[in-house]
Write a protein that holds these residues in place. Structure first.
Motif, PDB file in Angstrom:
ATOM      1  N   GLY A  55       0.821  -1.215   0.000  1.00  0.00           N
ATOM      2  CA  GLY A  55       0.000   0.000   0.000  1.00  0.00           C
ATOM      3  C   GLY A  55       0.846   1.251   0.000  1.00  0.00           C
ATOM      4  N   LEU A  58       2.551   2.236  -3.381  1.00  0.00           N
ATOM      5  CA  LEU A  58       1.737   2.869  -4.424  1.00  0.00           C
ATOM      6  C   LEU A  58       1.871   4.381  -4.433  1.00  0.00           C
ATOM      7  CD1 LEU A  58      -1.642   0.887  -4.287  1.00  0.00           C
ATOM      8  CD2 LEU A  58       0.195   0.656  -5.953  1.00  0.00           C
ATOM      9  N   ALA A  88       4.929  -2.768  -6.100  1.00  0.00           N
ATOM     10  CA  ALA A  88       3.866  -1.750  -6.035  1.00  0.00           C
ATOM     11  C   ALA A  88       4.318  -0.396  -6.555  1.00  0.00           C
ATOM     12  CB  ALA A  88       3.373  -1.607  -4.600  1.00  0.00           C
ATOM     13  N   ASP A 106      -7.726   4.415 -16.726  1.00  0.00           N
ATOM     14  CA  ASP A 106      -7.011   3.143 -16.620  1.00  0.00           C
ATOM     15  C   ASP A 106      -6.137   3.068 -15.372  1.00  0.00           C
ATOM     16  OD1 ASP A 106      -8.129   2.482 -19.040  1.00  0.00           O
ATOM     17  OD2 ASP A 106      -6.363   3.053 -20.213  1.00  0.00           O
ATOM     18  N   LEU A 108      -6.806   3.268 -12.051  1.00  0.00           N
ATOM     19  CA  LEU A 108      -7.255   2.396 -10.964  1.00  0.00           C
ATOM     20  C   LEU A 108      -7.086   0.911 -11.289  1.00  0.00           C
ATOM     21  CD1 LEU A 108     -10.411   4.224  -9.523  1.00  0.00           C
ATOM     22  CD2 LEU A 108      -8.103   4.063  -8.566  1.00  0.00           C
ATOM     23  N   PRO A 109      -7.466   0.443 -12.501  1.00  0.00           N
ATOM     24  CA  PRO A 109      -7.204  -0.975 -12.815  1.00  0.00           C
ATOM     25  C   PRO A 109      -5.722  -1.334 -12.750  1.00  0.00           C
ATOM     26  CG  PRO A 109      -8.765  -0.057 -14.370  1.00  0.00           C
ATOM     27  CD  PRO A 109      -8.265   1.091 -13.561  1.00  0.00           C
ATOM     28  N   LEU A 111      -3.295   0.169 -10.976  1.00  0.00           N
ATOM     29  CA  LEU A 111      -2.849   0.173  -9.581  1.00  0.00           C
ATOM     30  C   LEU A 111      -3.450  -0.992  -8.809  1.00  0.00           C
ATOM     31  CD1 LEU A 111      -2.904   3.954  -8.591  1.00  0.00           C
ATOM     32  CD2 LEU A 111      -0.988   2.560  -9.375  1.00  0.00           C
ATOM     33  N   GLY A 112      -4.716  -1.327  -9.101  1.00  0.00           N
ATOM     34  CA  GLY A 112      -5.363  -2.439  -8.409  1.00  0.00           C
ATOM     35  C   GLY A 112      -4.682  -3.762  -8.677  1.00  0.00           C
ATOM     36  N   ILE A 113      -4.364  -4.011  -9.943  1.00  0.00           N
ATOM     37  CA  ILE A 113      -3.680  -5.258 -10.305  1.00  0.00           C
ATOM     38  C   ILE A 113      -2.283  -5.295  -9.690  1.00  0.00           C
ATOM     39  CG2 ILE A 113      -2.699  -6.580 -12.223  1.00  0.00           C
ATOM     40  CD1 ILE A 113      -5.057  -5.571 -13.931  1.00  0.00           C
ATOM     41  N   LYS A 114      -1.562  -4.166  -9.760  1.00  0.00           N
ATOM     42  CA  LYS A 114      -0.225  -4.108  -9.173  1.00  0.00           C
ATOM     43  C   LYS A 114      -0.277  -4.314  -7.660  1.00  0.00           C
ATOM     44  CE  LYS A 114       2.445  -0.668 -10.186  1.00  0.00           C
ATOM     45  NZ  LYS A 114       3.757  -1.365 -10.045  1.00  0.00           N
ATOM     46  N   LEU A 115      -1.280  -3.753  -7.007  1.00  0.00           N
ATOM     47  CA  LEU A 115      -1.407  -3.903  -5.552  1.00  0.00           C
ATOM     48  C   LEU A 115      -1.625  -5.364  -5.170  1.00  0.00           C
ATOM     49  CD1 LEU A 115      -1.652  -2.619  -2.739  1.00  0.00           C
ATOM     50  CD2 LEU A 115      -4.105  -2.352  -3.175  1.00  0.00           C
ATOM     51  N   LEU A 116      -2.559  -6.033  -5.851  1.00  0.00           N
ATOM     52  CA  LEU A 116      -2.823  -7.448  -5.555  1.00  0.00           C
ATOM     53  C   LEU A 116      -1.593  -8.308  -5.841  1.00  0.00           C
ATOM     54  CD1 LEU A 116      -6.445  -7.787  -7.002  1.00  0.00           C
ATOM     55  CD2 LEU A 116      -5.764  -7.624  -4.595  1.00  0.00           C
TER      56      LEU A 116
END
Length: 319
Positions: A55, A58, A88, A106, A108-109, A111-116
């Motif tokens: 987290g 990011l 991240a 694009d 949020l998708p 960052l979301g994939i990178k975070l997971l």
């Protein structure tokens, strides 16, 4: 044609310069008042550390991945936390995507994939280190231990040791000190919140202009249809190339990857691969300070290979 391409590249690049400046002012505020003010090194411990590290990674500021590398080498965070921070980290990609309205959705998708991905890789790295290899990976890679000096006159509460001041050098050689989280004097305010964001914005503007100009020349000489057809045919190889670009120990790598994605030269899967491998100068710090260069190389190659595989899977999924 050359003059036309040059003017178009200059115009397109100049349009995002004000937005870059605003974003970097906000990032500087977050960095000074919150990131170092919270003394993140004190919370990057424990079983949930990879989650916290992912987290924090990011946050688009240039010093955090370098801080994570130094904390890992000094034994203050686990291997999984370091891996989570590196994956991240997106460096300059977030300001560039925010500044380009046609690609801002694009963000949020990505960052979301990178975070997971960062969280999963971080916990898996800790599992391997603790349960499979059962070795202190940090001890294999850390700097040689230096005997601490004891100061008899110090209070017993301080255990007789003098604490060194934390100093980090970001990708643009901006010195970040932990004491910066305290109130900034009036003389430093303009330098911190205006001059440094302006210089940073101009540097990124220069990179973006060069990329736009080069891409414009390709479109002019090859043709848009032919270029896009070539890129679509090589989509499977894009994660390999993007990952290699991401290994460049400089903020230029994230600028190239993000801007190529904005221009349509990279798929989202390849973009995520490049940004997952990219860590600013963190790996340069690890190679410079680690006593075991081979272990650092294994870590780098592992992150690269897994990131490339993720990019290929995302391309198969249509991203």
């Amino acid at each position: 044609m050359l003059i036309g391409v040059l003017l178009d590249a200059l115009k397109d690049s100049a349009l995002i310069l004000p937005f870059l400046f605003v974003v970097y002012v906000l990032i500087e505020f977050i960095e000074q008042r919150y990131i170092f003010g919270l003394k993140v090194k004190k919370v990057l411990k424990g079983k949930a550390a990879p989650l916290i590290g992912a987290g924090a990674g990011l946050v688009p500021q240039c010093g955090f991945s370098v801080m994570a590398a130094n904390l890992f080498l000094s034994g203050n965070i686990t291997l999984g936390t370091l891996v989570a921070v590196i994956i991240a980290t997106s460096d300059e990609a977030i300001p560039i995507l925010i500044s380009n309205f046609n690609r801002a959705g694009d963000l949020l998708p990505i960052l979301g994939i990178k975070l997971l991905f960062a969280i999963a890789a971080g916990f898996f790295a800790d599992f391997l280190a603790n349960k499979v290899f059962k070795k202190d990976v940090c001890d294999l890679m850390s700097e040689p231990k230096v005997k601490e000096e004891v100061y008899p006159d110090e209070d017993d509460h301080d255990h007789g040791h003098k604490e060194e001041e934390e100093e980090i050098e970001g990708c643009c050689h901006h010195k970040i000190k932990e004491k910066d989280s305290a109130r900034i004097g009036k003389a430093e305010w303009a330098k911190t919140f205006l001059l440094h964001p302006l210089i940073h914005s101009l540097k990124i503007f220069a990179f973006i202009f060069l990329i736009n100009f080069a891409f414009g020349l390709l479109l002019g000489y090859i043709g848009e249809a032919a270029l896009m057809s070539f890129l679509s045919r090589t989509s499977w190889y894009q994660p390999i190339l993007a990952g290699l670009i991401g290994l460049i120990p400089n903020c230029a790598s994230s600028v190239i990857i993000a801007q190529m994605y904005v221009l349509g030269g990279l798929s989202m899967g390849a973009c995520i691969t490049g940004l997952s491998v990219n860590s600013g100068i963190a790996f340069a710090v690890l190679f410079r300070k680690s006593k075991n260069k081979a272990a650092v190389l294994v870590l780098l190659l592992s992150i690269y290979i897994v990131s490339v595989l993720l990019g290929i899977l995302l391309i198969v999924a249509g991203l």
